[in-house]
Design an enzyme around this catalytic site. Structure first.
Site, mmCIF file in Angstrom:
data_model
loop_
_atom_site.group_PDB
_atom_site.id
_atom_site.type_symbol
_atom_site.label_atom_id
_atom_site.label_comp_id
_atom_site.label_asym_id
_atom_site.label_seq_id
_atom_site.Cartn_x
_atom_site.Cartn_y
_atom_site.Cartn_z
ATOM 1 C CG ASP A 238 -1.976 1.075 1.161
ATOM 2 O OD1 ASP A 238 -2.659 1.171 0.128
ATOM 3 O OD2 ASP A 238 -2.116 1.828 2.146
ATOM 4 N NE ARG A 239 3.192 3.327 4.743
ATOM 5 C CZ ARG A 239 2.719 4.350 5.432
ATOM 6 N NH1 ARG A 239 2.467 5.477 4.804
ATOM 7 N NH2 ARG A 239 2.473 4.225 6.719
ATOM 8 C CG MET B 238 -9.826 8.027 3.566
ATOM 9 S SD MET B 238 -11.194 8.064 2.373
ATOM 10 C CE MET B 238 -10.898 9.632 1.561
ATOM 11 N NE ARG B 239 -0.638 5.503 2.339
ATOM 12 C CZ ARG B 239 -0.747 4.809 3.450
ATOM 13 N NH1 ARG B 239 -1.271 3.597 3.419
ATOM 14 N NH2 ARG B 239 -0.341 5.301 4.603
ATOM 15 C CB ALA B 240 -6.823 4.292 -3.033
#
Length: 710
Positions: free
Chosen positions: A193-194, A274-276
């Site tokens: 995800d990073r 919410m990172r996407a």
């Protein structure tokens, strides 16, 4: 220093080149993960990117690359006085898979820190990569403790080095680029995800493009400097375009409609967190700047989704990454674009290849790859065509033609004890109970069995063997205290010498080799149990993925056993082999155990520190002795005791069902020296813990062996 391969000479790989360039325009996008088979220009393109980055202004003499206009107030080399800085090229720092923690974050001189009270610090790779690129080849093979450090630095933009109360902090903001071959295992979800963007790459199947790859590769090898000079004009143009896009980036407007498109897309594909959304917004903005526009359009949002979402939609390692483009278009069509506000003429679409370049091929195509097409490779591109030399053996031996020399001889229906039955689908996986190897190991870091590791809880102290990495402060003080008078101590400080230093010994968890031996005979299929059996093995594979194990798969049916999957870190490959597993025929249980013994013997030579865990999935019936001959039951007992005598930790998953049970799996478990557990008992919410059962069974087996010997 050798001349690097030019970025603009890479043939094809449009998505890969675009993702790297977008990060060059806006490092806030968050880096790139490049997934693909070996030999697809992954490393070549990444190593070539650094030449396109603008130069970096740095404070002269600062080891941490502080910017003269805004130096880091906490820089270990600071404070810095205001003044003109120097310029240097942006760095690309490579993190080796086997690097130590001190090499990554830096190291303190513990002896000087204790004796003199000074922070003598040697910067690591994170400091070198600040304001540049940190490249990790085979990132999926990186040790967990290094991944944790990368996650912390990527999240905070700084690196912290802590050694028993002595702290050093420095800025560490870098473009993280990783390459990996999915066949060798997947990444932890946290690190996956990073990465802001992900790209799937594959070798072209077009003969003309493959010819161009070979032509450029050979031309580069003959004269690297001359080849780079022929592409210098194209390199300068792309470098200037990156600089222009960086300057335009603050002016790009992300309108409400574009934000709604981004939010609806992430919600529609059920992306966690919410990172996407944030990554998509930054990527769409960078796309608009790269195209020379000041407004984000629907096409930018669509391209951003294709790069930022596929790796965030996976729910388990068996899900293939990807995005349903029809569904994506349906979501985006609900929100029309806003009217552009006097944008300049857009640049050509970055996804298309311009006119032919200096070598006559298409410009900006995919170059030679990291295994033979680029400067770091050593081989050539595989041939393409229809000749006999191009024929590839099928992945599954069962698919090979009958007259193929690679095709193994298939036993007849009479030899197999019955006709082969079609493969059945696995039941839904479930959370399994903990299986572990008893004792204390020293294998690769993981999450299964107890082991001596560099990280974990402190259990004692010892004299360091080589460089000191984890100081045990109390033991060091205890060793130095009796000698203070003899060393002439007069003040309050403790006089510490090198011989006083003590290394902390720690206990954590290791990853193991989990070897599955699966019964695929007719007795398993006759009672419709194979779906449940495959579901159980699939659940154990998922558990092995989460615990960072290597896995292997041995199956037995008919007249022999087969190594369906050699030990690997790719659990999704094991799941694919399991899904296609046919059933039918007699039960050569002894052959399966002997094949497992052979596999473990070879793996012990390759990786002696990784301890094995044998998981035998069977109902315990033995109706064939295979090629060895003799009584099947007696041979099975001897084979099991051979494994037990070598100390192999084993668990038998008992697949027997029905009102009448013969208890054969339990007898097999006793011979192996391990516990037997039913399919229902394998579930995490079932009865007693298997770890205790494994240890009890091993102890009981040892006492039985002692009594038999007496």
């Amino acid at each position: 220093m050798s001349t690097p391969y030019p970025f603009t000479a890479v043939v094809g790989q449009t998505d890969l080149r675009l993702a790297l360039l977008l990060n060059a325009v806006s490092p806030a996008v968050g880096g790139v993960l490049v997934r693909g088979e070996k030999g697809t220009a992954k490393s070549t393109a990444v190593r070539a990117l650094s030449a396109l980055l603008p130069q970096v202004d740095v404070v002269p003499g600062c080891r941490f690359s502080c910017a003269p206009a805004a130096p880091d107030p906490g820089c270990p080399d600071g404070p810095h006085e205001s003044g003109p800085g120097g310029a240097r090229p942006a760095r690309m720092v490579e993190l080796p898979v086997g690097a130590s923690e001190d090499r990554l974050v830096g190291a303190l001189d513990i002896e000087r820190a204790l004796a003199e009270g000074v922070k003598a610090f040697e910067p690591g790779l994170l400091a070198d990569a600040h304001r540049g690129i940190l490249y990790v080849d085979e990132v999926n093979l990186l040790h967990d403790h290094l991944i944790d450090l990368l996650l912390d630095a990527a999240a905070m933009g700084a690196s912290y080095v802590e050694r028993e109360g002595v702290s050093v902090r420095h800025a560490a903001r870098f473009l993280l680029v990783g390459t990996m071959n999915p066949e060798e295992g997947e990444l932890r979800p946290q690190l996956l995800d990073r990465f802001g963007l992900t790209v799937e790459v594959a070798a072209s199947r077009e003969p003309a493009q493959r010819v161009e790859v070979v032509r450029r590769r050979l031309s580069y090898e003959d004269d690297p400097a001359g080849f780079a000079a022929r592409w210098s004009g194209d390199e300068s143009e792309v470098r200037a375009r990156v600089v222009a896009a960086r300057a335009l980036l603050p002016q790009v407007r992300l309108g409400d409609n574009a934000l709604l498109q981004i939010a609806a897309t992430c919600a529609g594909f059920e992306v966690d967190g919410m990172r996407a959304d944030i990554v998509m917004a930054r990527t769409a903005t960078a796309l608009a700047a790269w195209a020379g526009r000041t407004a984000v359009l629907k096409e930018d949002v669509r391209q951003a989704a294709l790069l930022a979402l596929p790796h965030r939609r996976r729910r388990n390692p068996f899900d293939a990454p990807g995005l349903d483009e029809d569904k994506l278009d349906e979501i985006l069509d609900r929100f029309p674009d806003e009217e552009p506000e006097n944008d300049p003429d857009p640049e050509p679409d970055p996804g298309t290849d311009p006119e032919p370049g200096p070598d006559g091929g298409p410009e900006n195509p995919q170059g030679p790859d990291d295994d033979g097409g680029g400067p770091d490779g050593g081989g050539g591109v595989p041939p393409q065509g229809g000749g006999p030399q191009d024929a590839q053996p099928p992945a599954d031996p069962a698919e090979a033609p009958a007259d193929s020399p690679e095709a193994p001889r298939q036993p007849s229906a009479q030899e197999a004890g019955g006709p082969e039955q079609a493969a059945v689908r696995a039941d839904e996986p479930f959370r399994t109970r903990m299986l572990s190897v008893p004792g204390l190991g020293e294998g690769a870091a993981g999450r299964r069995s107890r082991a001596r590791t560099a990280h974990g809880r402190t259990t004692g102290a010892q004299r360091p063997r080589g460089q000191l990495t984890k100081l045990h402060l109390a033991a060091t003080v205890h060793a130095a205290a009796p000698h203070q008078k003899a060393r002439g101590r007069t003040g309050r400080g403790l006089v510490v010498r090198k011989d006083d230093l003590r290394q902390a010994t720690r206990e954590g968890r290791e990853g193991n080799l989990v070897l599955f031996v699966v019964d695929a005979s007719g007795s398993m299929a006759a009672r419709q149990r194979m779906s449940a059996v495959k579901g159980a093995v699939l659940s154990l594979l998922l558990d092995a993925y989460q615990r960072r194990d290597k896995v292997g798969l041995v199956t037995f049916r008919g007249a022999a056993a087969e190594l369906a999957l050699p030990p690997t870190s790719s659990v999704d490959t094991a799941a694919a082999r399991l899904e296609k597993l046919p059933t039918g025929g007699r039960t050569p249980l002894a052959s399966g155990l002997l094949k497992a013994h052979e596999v473990l013997r070879i793996e012990r030579l390759r990786d002696p520190s990784r301890r094995p865990l044998l998981v035998v999935v069977t109902d315990g019936r033995a109706t064939s002795a295979g090629a060895v001959g003799g009584d099947p039951r007696e041979l099975t007992t001897r084979s099991a005791r051979l494994l037990a005598a070598e100390g192999v930790a084993s668990v038998v998953v008992d697949c027997e069902s029905g009102p009448v049970r013969l208890g054969l799996a339990g007898a097999l478990a006793a011979d192996l020296g391990g516990p037997a557990v039913t399919l229902d008992g394998l579930r995490a919410d079932s009865l007693a813990g298997l770890v205790k059962d494994v240890r009890t069974a091993v102890t009981t087996s040892a006492s039985h062996t002692t009594r038999r010997a007496a």
